[in-house]
Design a protein around this motif. Structure first.
Motif, PDB file in Angstrom:
ATOM      1  N   UNK A  39       6.177 -17.620  51.495  1.00 32.45           N
ATOM      2  CA  UNK A  39       5.253 -17.935  50.394  1.00 32.45           C
ATOM      3  C   UNK A  39       4.216 -16.761  50.375  1.00 32.45           C
ATOM      4  N   UNK A  40       3.289 -16.909  49.359  1.00 34.48           N
ATOM      5  CA  UNK A  40       2.406 -15.495  49.389  1.00 34.48           C
ATOM      6  C   UNK A  40       1.409 -15.528  50.468  1.00 34.48           C
ATOM      7  N   UNK A  41       1.798 -14.523  51.326  1.00 29.50           N
ATOM      8  CA  UNK A  41       0.936 -14.512  52.712  1.00 29.50           C
ATOM      9  C   UNK A  41      -0.538 -14.022  52.328  1.00 29.50           C
ATOM     10  N   UNK A  42      -0.821 -13.139  51.200  1.00 29.65           N
ATOM     11  CA  UNK A  42      -1.832 -12.992  50.781  1.00 29.65           C
ATOM     12  C   UNK A  42      -3.041 -13.985  50.696  1.00 29.65           C
ATOM     13  N   UNK A  43      -2.404 -15.155  49.853  1.00 33.92           N
ATOM     14  CA  UNK A  43      -3.250 -16.076  49.669  1.00 33.92           C
ATOM     15  C   UNK A  43      -3.507 -17.103  50.973  1.00 33.92           C
ATOM     16  N   UNK A  44      -2.211 -17.288  51.630  1.00 37.40           N
ATOM     17  CA  UNK A  44      -2.081 -18.243  52.511  1.00 37.40           C
ATOM     18  C   UNK A  44      -1.538 -17.546  53.884  1.00 37.40           C
ATOM     19  N   UNK A  45      -2.622 -16.808  54.643  1.00 38.26           N
ATOM     20  CA  UNK A  45      -2.018 -15.980  55.910  1.00 38.26           C
ATOM     21  C   UNK A  45      -1.512 -16.782  57.017  1.00 38.26           C
ATOM     22  N   UNK A  46      -1.264 -18.037  57.007  1.00 33.27           N
ATOM     23  CA  UNK A  46      -0.596 -18.952  57.987  1.00 33.27           C
ATOM     24  C   UNK A  46       0.800 -18.937  57.566  1.00 33.27           C
ATOM     25  N   UNK A  47       1.390 -18.592  56.503  1.00 29.14           N
ATOM     26  CA  UNK A  47       2.850 -18.350  56.018  1.00 29.14           C
ATOM     27  C   UNK A  47       3.077 -17.081  56.750  1.00 29.14           C
ATOM     28  N   UNK A  48       4.571 -16.898  56.567  1.00 23.73           N
ATOM     29  CA  UNK A  48       5.234 -15.881  57.199  1.00 23.73           C
ATOM     30  C   UNK A  48       6.014 -16.141  58.373  1.00 23.73           C
ATOM     31  N   UNK A  49       6.514 -14.910  58.947  1.00 25.82           N
ATOM     32  CA  UNK A  49       7.429 -15.151  60.182  1.00 25.82           C
ATOM     33  C   UNK A  49       6.477 -15.177  61.597  1.00 25.82           C
ATOM     34  N   UNK A  50       6.897 -15.767  62.357  1.00 22.02           N
ATOM     35  CA  UNK A  50       6.449 -15.885  63.661  1.00 22.02           C
ATOM     36  C   UNK A  50       7.423 -15.968  64.691  1.00 22.02           C
TER      37      UNK A  50
END
Length: 146
Positions: A39-50
């Motif tokens: 998802x858009x990690x610029x708007x929702x920084x908790x998204x993305x890979x971990x």
């Protein structure tokens, strides 16, 4: 018959996000978990890979800081012994504004020894962004399908 790992994980994730019970959720994560929510990690920084339990727990804490879950409606579900795939409509409330937000999620999970080893979530982000912004997004026409 034993309970599928998905059901334990679902309850624990709900408890982590809504009630900040992170220990129950942490117990169900593989040490080397591979986690990605697209998802858009610029708007929702908790998204993305971990990668790894600590990084995933940090992301779930950030999610809990931003939303609470009101309702989950599973539209589609496929299970086998070590994996699960679901299509879910998630009704949430934004913590900072008490604004209701809904999103459709496609979730793909793999389990190892009863623990979540791999997660991929795809979010219908266009609708989510419009709800977050509180307005429609006008896009230019790029073609005609006459």
């Amino acid at each position: 018959m034993t309970e599928h790992s998905l059901w334990r994980l679902s309850r624990a994730l709900h408890g982590a996000i809504n009630d900040r019970r992170f220990d129950d959720f942490a117990e169900l994560l593989d040490d080397d978990i591979d986690w990605a929510i697209y998802g858009p990690i610029d708007m929702f920084p908790f998204l993305g890979a971990r990668h790894g339990r600590a990084a995933v727990l940090d992301a779930v804490r950030q999610i809990a800081d931003n939303v609470s879950i009101r309702r989950l409606e599973r539209e589609t579900l496929m299970l086998d012994e070590t994996s699960a795939a679901t299509m879910v409509r998630c009704a949430m409330t934004a913590q900072d504004s008490d604004k209701p937000v809904t999103a459709r999620l496609a979730q793909f999970m793999q389990f190892r020894a009863g623990k979540l080893a791999r997660l991929r979530i795809l979010i219908d982000t266009f609708d989510l962004i419009e709800q977050t912004l509180g307005r429609s997004i006008d896009l230019p026409r790029i073609g005609s399908f006459a």
